[in-house]
Design a protein around this motif. Structure first.
Motif, PDB file in Angstrom:
ATOM      1  N   LEU A 142      53.171  20.300  22.117  1.00 32.92           N
ATOM      2  CA  LEU A 142      52.017  20.900  22.780  1.00 32.92           C
ATOM      3  C   LEU A 142      51.540  22.119  21.995  1.00 32.92           C
ATOM      4  CD1 LEU A 142      50.882  19.734  25.392  1.00 32.92           C
ATOM      5  CD2 LEU A 142      51.945  21.599  26.618  1.00 32.92           C
ATOM      6  N   PHE A 143      52.485  22.945  21.565  1.00 34.10           N
ATOM      7  CA  PHE A 143      52.124  24.121  20.760  1.00 34.10           C
ATOM      8  C   PHE A 143      51.482  23.688  19.449  1.00 34.10           C
ATOM      9  CE2 PHE A 143      53.309  27.405  23.361  1.00 34.10           C
ATOM     10  CZ  PHE A 143      54.610  27.311  23.823  1.00 34.10           C
ATOM     11  N   TYR A 144      51.996  22.592  18.907  1.00 36.24           N
ATOM     12  CA  TYR A 144      51.427  22.076  17.660  1.00 36.24           C
ATOM     13  C   TYR A 144      49.962  21.719  17.874  1.00 36.24           C
ATOM     14  CZ  TYR A 144      50.190  18.624  14.134  1.00 36.24           C
ATOM     15  OH  TYR A 144      49.544  17.925  13.162  1.00 36.24           O
ATOM     16  N   ILE A 145      49.667  21.053  18.993  1.00 37.46           N
ATOM     17  CA  ILE A 145      48.280  20.682  19.285  1.00 37.46           C
ATOM     18  C   ILE A 145      47.399  21.921  19.312  1.00 37.46           C
ATOM     19  CG2 ILE A 145      46.735  19.770  21.063  1.00 37.46           C
ATOM     20  CD1 ILE A 145      48.880  17.869  21.920  1.00 37.46           C
ATOM     21  N   LEU A 146      47.909  22.977  19.956  1.00 35.00           N
ATOM     22  CA  LEU A 146      47.086  24.173  20.125  1.00 35.00           C
ATOM     23  C   LEU A 146      46.942  24.965  18.826  1.00 35.00           C
ATOM     24  CD1 LEU A 146      48.489  25.348  23.570  1.00 35.00           C
ATOM     25  CD2 LEU A 146      46.201  24.468  23.115  1.00 35.00           C
ATOM     26  N   PHE A 147      48.015  25.132  18.096  1.00 34.85           N
ATOM     27  CA  PHE A 147      47.963  26.021  16.936  1.00 34.85           C
ATOM     28  C   PHE A 147      47.528  25.330  15.650  1.00 34.85           C
ATOM     29  CE2 PHE A 147      49.094  29.881  18.798  1.00 34.85           C
ATOM     30  CZ  PHE A 147      49.988  29.613  19.811  1.00 34.85           C
ATOM     31  N   SER A 148      47.541  24.005  15.642  1.00 35.70           N
ATOM     32  CA  SER A 148      47.091  23.330  14.428  1.00 35.70           C
ATOM     33  C   SER A 148      45.570  23.350  14.311  1.00 35.70           C
ATOM     34  CB  SER A 148      47.614  21.893  14.391  1.00 35.70           C
ATOM     35  OG  SER A 148      47.135  21.159  15.480  1.00 35.70           O
ATOM     36  N   GLU A 149      44.892  23.923  15.311  1.00 34.15           N
ATOM     37  CA  GLU A 149      43.452  24.127  15.201  1.00 34.15           C
ATOM     38  C   GLU A 149      43.135  25.095  14.070  1.00 34.15           C
ATOM     39  OE1 GLU A 149      40.833  22.918  16.697  1.00 34.15           O
ATOM     40  OE2 GLU A 149      41.126  22.657  18.830  1.00 34.15           O
ATOM     41  N   PHE A 150      44.052  26.030  13.852  1.00 36.48           N
ATOM     42  CA  PHE A 150      43.823  27.050  12.833  1.00 36.48           C
ATOM     43  C   PHE A 150      44.260  26.526  11.465  1.00 36.48           C
ATOM     44  CE2 PHE A 150      42.683  30.366  15.713  1.00 36.48           C
ATOM     45  CZ  PHE A 150      43.339  30.056  16.885  1.00 36.48           C
ATOM     46  N   PRO A 151      43.711  27.008  10.315  1.00 35.21           N
ATOM     47  CA  PRO A 151      42.596  27.949  10.252  1.00 35.21           C
ATOM     48  C   PRO A 151      41.261  27.244  10.498  1.00 35.21           C
ATOM     49  CG  PRO A 151      43.251  27.321   8.059  1.00 35.21           C
ATOM     50  CD  PRO A 151      44.175  26.605   9.006  1.00 35.21           C
ATOM     51  N   LYS A 152      40.318  28.019  11.020  1.00 39.97           N
ATOM     52  CA  LYS A 152      38.977  27.498  11.255  1.00 39.97           C
ATOM     53  C   LYS A 152      37.986  28.225  10.359  1.00 39.97           C
ATOM     54  CE  LYS A 152      38.748  24.433  14.615  1.00 39.97           C
ATOM     55  NZ  LYS A 152      38.262  23.110  14.418  1.00 39.97           N
ATOM     56  N   ASP A 153      36.810  27.606  10.202  1.00 38.41           N
ATOM     57  CA  ASP A 153      35.775  28.287   9.414  1.00 38.41           C
ATOM     58  C   ASP A 153      35.317  29.532  10.141  1.00 38.41           C
ATOM     59  OD1 ASP A 153      34.304  25.125   8.514  1.00 38.41           O
ATOM     60  OD2 ASP A 153      35.870  26.319   7.543  1.00 38.41           O
ATOM     61  N   ILE A 154      34.887  30.529   9.380  1.00 34.00           N
ATOM     62  CA  ILE A 154      34.346  31.739  10.004  1.00 34.00           C
ATOM     63  C   ILE A 154      32.977  31.428  10.563  1.00 34.00           C
ATOM     64  CG2 ILE A 154      35.630  33.355   8.559  1.00 34.00           C
ATOM     65  CD1 ILE A 154      33.065  33.671   6.891  1.00 34.00           C
ATOM     66  N   GLY A 155      32.609  32.154  11.592  1.00 38.08           N
ATOM     67  CA  GLY A 155      31.297  31.932  12.199  1.00 38.08           C
ATOM     68  C   GLY A 155      30.215  32.663  11.424  1.00 38.08           C
ATOM     69  N   THR A 156      29.042  32.076  11.432  1.00 39.43           N
ATOM     70  CA  THR A 156      27.920  32.748  10.760  1.00 39.43           C
ATOM     71  C   THR A 156      26.877  33.117  11.787  1.00 39.43           C
ATOM     72  OG1 THR A 156      26.925  30.582  10.347  1.00 39.43           O
ATOM     73  CG2 THR A 156      28.276  31.523   8.587  1.00 39.43           C
ATOM     74  N   TRP A 161      28.068  39.445  17.578  1.00 36.65           N
ATOM     75  CA  TRP A 161      28.262  38.562  18.739  1.00 36.65           C
ATOM     76  C   TRP A 161      27.960  37.117  18.364  1.00 36.65           C
ATOM     77  CZ3 TRP A 161      30.452  37.116  22.819  1.00 36.65           C
ATOM     78  CH2 TRP A 161      29.889  36.164  23.689  1.00 36.65           C
ATOM     79  N   GLN A 162      26.930  36.904  17.567  1.00 33.70           N
ATOM     80  CA  GLN A 162      26.601  35.530  17.167  1.00 33.70           C
ATOM     81  C   GLN A 162      27.691  34.957  16.269  1.00 33.70           C
ATOM     82  OE1 GLN A 162      22.713  35.952  15.364  1.00 33.70           O
ATOM     83  NE2 GLN A 162      21.671  35.252  17.210  1.00 33.70           N
ATOM     84  N   ARG A 163      28.190  35.822  15.387  1.00 33.22           N
ATOM     85  CA  ARG A 163      29.262  35.355  14.494  1.00 33.22           C
ATOM     86  C   ARG A 163      30.535  35.048  15.301  1.00 33.22           C
ATOM     87  NH1 ARG A 163      26.918  39.283  11.119  1.00 33.22           N
ATOM     88  NH2 ARG A 163      28.454  40.885  11.658  1.00 33.22           N
ATOM     89  N   PHE A 164      30.829  35.927  16.259  1.00 31.88           N
ATOM     90  CA  PHE A 164      32.005  35.708  17.118  1.00 31.88           C
ATOM     91  C   PHE A 164      31.847  34.405  17.901  1.00 31.88           C
ATOM     92  CE2 PHE A 164      35.648  36.946  19.558  1.00 31.88           C
ATOM     93  CZ  PHE A 164      35.421  36.453  20.834  1.00 31.88           C
ATOM     94  N   LYS A 165      30.651  34.228  18.454  1.00 35.53           N
ATOM     95  CA  LYS A 165      30.390  33.031  19.264  1.00 35.53           C
ATOM     96  C   LYS A 165      30.513  31.774  18.404  1.00 35.53           C
ATOM     97  CE  LYS A 165      26.332  32.261  21.067  1.00 35.53           C
ATOM     98  NZ  LYS A 165      25.066  32.276  21.823  1.00 35.53           N
ATOM     99  N   ALA A 166      29.932  31.802  17.209  1.00 42.03           N
ATOM    100  CA  ALA A 166      29.953  30.646  16.334  1.00 42.03           C
ATOM    101  C   ALA A 166      31.378  30.344  15.884  1.00 42.03           C
ATOM    102  CB  ALA A 166      29.041  30.879  15.128  1.00 42.03           C
ATOM    103  N   GLY A 167      32.134  31.405  15.602  1.00 45.09           N
ATOM    104  CA  GLY A 167      33.495  31.200  15.116  1.00 45.09           C
ATOM    105  C   GLY A 167      34.433  30.657  16.174  1.00 45.09           C
TER     106      GLY A 167
END
Lengths: 438, 409
Positions: A142-156, A161-167
């Motif tokens: 279960l932890f693998y499912i949750l943490f394997s999302e990372f790393p993600k692209d940075i938001g633009t 706030w828009q960058r945070f929202k996008a990211g």
């Protein structure tokens, strides 16, 4: 039970299972109870019925990939392969996708047969060791499912706030899917939602909503047609791809067959990450192998003589009728898997050939609507109106990752989360935490 | 048909004035209404934003609705109603425990079997009994509360059915096991043995003497009689392992000849009535075994002999019975300070004398004027000359060579 009769029932079961499994999103677990009920009327003795059911599950494990590739109606084990197979369909290579999954099934069958004598020796001790640790093994997954999302692209975006929202939009959608799926599964498994005489089908509406209906709705919204398909005479994969995919799929499928709550798709994802899978062909082969080993392997464990292992929905159902005890039955099952997998592969080729010739003539909108209606009828017939409600809620949850681009794997929390709580003895505490109990 | 992960920006067709781009595959399609590449329709499309909002609303509100909808009382069923499709169903069953709960300390599992209150029979599975399992930590909670059923208890259980070739039910929460014990009825052994079927499944309080005692390690089997009752029948007493093991309180030391009061359930075992105490504290010692003066036995031989009363006596050896001029060493005449002018016969069975006693013990018993503490059963010996009263010793442990061996048969 002599060998020829047993093998005969397996092959007959493959034929029947293949015909049934070609229908979109029809699961063998839904049809098998009918066979079990009708068997006495048809004069099929219990010890023969077990081999018939083995044939059913072989046919299903191989042929049901048709539903995912051609009709975009995956189940809980094939949703992970939906994207690459759909890409291949758009590019006229659906037949090749079916061949790759079929090849994976054959490789899975080969490995399963090869290790079957060793299962008698290894499995009892292995299960003795891991049984008391299942809850944290699943928790780690279960932890693998949750943490394997990372790393993600940075938001633009222009503003912070828009960058945070996008990211964080995709991640937030993923975690929301996980949370809703986890609660959804907990309420179904620990509550009194389903009618008592349909309890066995308890998770069916949830899975159909989460994986099948949500995909079909997106099909309708896309409003596209499948292009004309080619009939490939070879596949775009090397021998190494087949072997590597087969090994990864076999490992993941066997892991999932032994560990409760894990499905073949999840097992294959873990194995794929563990073996460093990169190629698309390898991935499709691994899913084919994983599905075969997961479904057939889980049922096959019931044949281990002197050792009572019942894994999987079909095995649980079959155990109410007959549990094989003898070595002869075990070896008939091994032979049945060998011959049955080859027969199923042949049937897969025929179905894939026919569908590839005519799928471009089919309007996906109407086909998807027809499949949704069929699935709704199945859900209503097995679980009643409350099942339809559950299916609708499951569909809404299943749409979130599709719309926001997060992982559909989070939907597996529907079964993982309540099962982990149960195994760890924490269901009571969680029920009190959410206010279900005083 | 393609499943895409959308950005909402892609949902809009891009129109640069000279034509459009397909929102599905992104290719330039000019003024076509249907993309010639992927077949997507361009003009009429559903807003993904609207779908996303709708999905979120249904998902969240639906999950909240399920919270309330799923939290209802489970349905009550009988065992005859159970079918394979009920596998994993959460149900309520009311009935009787037909076996006392057992606790496996290694796995933390409690197990017992039950029937429903109408004793219905399931034709499909060929049984009227289901197994009930309780696992850690629920089992631990129940042990701490002392909420453990014994045979004959009326129980109401809520749990998840497991239907394979047998039927079992797993209790997941401590409050899902309710033991319904009525106020016990004071009953005499005469009333009970006259019509024990009418007491089946009922709670009783009964007083009597322990006339049979067998410690099996995992359970205690005993018999209770009332010396003053008209019936000479013995009521079987079954103390299950869960009590013997100390999980339901500390069991008081008792043995043959003890007068006890027991509160428990009447159930049936092999066609005979059986009393099962609720827990260790429902067994109380009314009168422990104490030394009985021989004069009292002498004066009440009929009572002691006809009722086979167990006695503990502290007596001196006067002599031995002679048969045809030969002393029979295991038939001993005894008296005590209260019985100066008479003697009573002490009979040690041949098996005990020859196979259980050693030479030193036999020599001791052959020595006149030696004092001996003896536990024995009053009985009559029927000979050609009539019946003769004796105190019978059936085990070497009944002879006081070691005080602690006198208790427990």
């Amino acid at each position: 039970m002599d060998v020829l009769t047993g093998i005969g029932f397996v092959l007959f079961g493959v034929l029947v299972g293949a015909l049934v499994s070609a229908l979109p999103s029809v699961h063998i677990y839904n049809i098998a109870p009918i066979f079990i009920l009708m068997a006495p009327i048809w004069g099929i003795p219990s010890d023969a019925l077990i081999f018939f059911l083995l044939g059913n599950v072989i046919g299903f494990a191989v042929i049901n990939s048709i539903s995912t590739i051609y009709f975009s109606a995956p189940d809980d084990t094939t949703f992970v392969v939906l994207m690459p197979t759909q890409t291949m369909l758009i590019n006229g290579r659906a037949f090749e996708a079916a061949l790759l999954m079929g090849a994976g099934s054959l490789v899975g069958a080969l490995f399963l047969i090869a290790i079957s004598p060793f299962l008698l020796i290894i499995l009892p001790s292995f299960l003795d060791v891991i049984t008391f640790h299942l809850h944290w093994i699943l928790a780690f997954f279960l932890f693998y499912i949750l943490f394997s999302e990372f790393p993600k692209d940075i938001g633009t975006g222009k503003s912070p706030w828009q960058r945070f929202k996008a990211g964080w939009r995709n991640l937030a959608a993923g975690y929301l899917t996980f949370t809703l799926s986890a609660l959804f599964g907990f309420f179904i498994m620990n509550g009194n939602l389903m009618p008592v005489d349909a309890a066995y089908f308890g998770m069916l509406p949830a899975f159909i909503g989460l994986f099948a209906i949500s995909s079909l709705i997106m099909n309708i919204l896309s409003r596209t047609r499948a292009p004309p398909q080619k009939i490939q005479k070879s596949v775009d994969a090397t021998k190494l791809d087949i072997v590597k995919g087969g090994v990864a799929g076999f490992s993941g499928g066997l892991f999932a067959a032994i560990i409760p709550a894990l499905t073949g798709g999840m097992g294959s994802i873990i194995a794929g990450q563990a073996t460093g899978q990169r190629e698309e062909a390898q991935f499709i082969v691994s899913i084919g192998a994983s599905r075969f080993v997961y479904y057939v392997g889980a049922f096959f464990l019931m044949f281990l003589p002197g050792f009572r292992v019942v894994r999987g929905g079909l095995a649980n159902l079959a155990a109410t009728v007959y549990i094989p005890q003898r070595y002869t039955e075990f070896y008939i099952a091994v032979g049945g898997i060998a011959l049955g997998s080859v027969l199923a592969f042949g049937i897969l080729l025929v179905f894939a050939f026919v569908l590839s010739r005519y799928i471009h003539l089919v309007s996906y909108d109407y086909l998807s609507i027809a499949i949704i209606v069929l699935l709704s009828i199945i859900v209503y017939w097995t679980t009643g109106p409350i099942g339809l409600l559950v299916m609708v809620i499951g569909t809404a949850i299943g749409l979130i990752p599709l719309i926001f681009g997060s992982r559909r794997l989070h939907c597996m929390a529907v079964i993982l989360f309540p099962l982990i709580l149960n195994m760890a003895g924490l269901s009571d505490d969680f029920a009190r935490l959410i206010g279900w109990r005083a | 048909m393609v499943i895409l992960s959308f950005n909402f920006q892609q949902n809009q067709t891009q129109n640069n004035g000279t034509g459009r781009y397909c929102p599905s595959c992104g290719r330039y399609i000019g003024h076509y209404d249907i993309c010639p590449y992927c077949g997507a329709r361009v003009k009429t499309r559903v807003s993904l934003k609207a779908l996303a909002i709708l999905a979120l609303i249904i998902a969240v509100s639906g999950t909240v609705a399920l919270y309330y909808a799923a939290n209802v009382e489970p349905p009550k069923i009988n065992i005859e109603d159970i079918t394979p499709e009920m596998n994993y169903a959460r149900v309520r069953i009311t009935g009787y425990a037909v076996s006392s709960a057992s606790y496996d300390e290694a796995t933390g599992r409690i197990y017992f079997r039950m029937v429903d209150e109408e004793m219905t029979y399931n034709e499909e599975f060929g049984t009227n009994v289901i197994s009930v399992y309780i696992y850690h930590p629920t089992s631990r909670d129940l042990l701490e509360e002392g909420k453990i059923p014994v045979t004959g208890d009326k129980v109401e259980v809520v749990g998840t059915l497991k239907v394979r070739d047998y039927i079992s039910l797993t209790i997941n929460y401590p409050e899902d096991l309710v033991i319904k014990r009525e106020k016990p009825v004071d009953v005499t052994l005469d009333d009970l043995m006259a019509d024990w079927e009418s007491y089946l499944g009922k709670s009783v309080r009964i007083t009597g003497w322990i006339t049979r005692y067998s410690d099996k390690g995992t359970m205690l089997l005993a018999g209770i009689r009332d010396y003053y009752a008209e019936t000479s029948e013995e009521l079987s007493l079954y103390i299950p392992g869960i009590i013997v093991g100390g999980w339901l309180g500390e069991l008081e030391k008792m043995g043959l000849g003890y007068k006890v009061e027991i509160v428990g359930n009447i159930w049936e075992y092999r066609g005979e009535p059986e009393l099962i105490p609720w827990n260790a504290t429902s067994i109380s010692i009314v009168e422990p075994l104490k030394i009985t003066p021989l004069s009292e036995i002498w004066a009440n031989q009929e009572f002691y002999g006809n009722n086979n009363v167990y006695v503990l006596v502290n007596a001196t050896i006067l002599g031995h019975y002679k048969s045809g001029g030969t002393e029979v060493p295991n038939i001993i005449y005894i008296n005590d300070e209260s019985l100066q002018d008479y003697s009573l016969t002490l009979y040690i069975t041949s098996y005990v004398w020859y196979y259980e006693l050693n030479d030193t013990q036999r020599e001791f018993l052959n020595t006149i004027n030696e004092w001996i503490l003896v536990f024995g059963q009053c009985t009559y010996y029927y000979s050609d000359t009539g019946k003769e009263f004796e105190i019978k010793v059936s085990s070497s442990t009944w002879l006081y060579f070691n005080v602690s061996s006198m208790v427990g048969g």
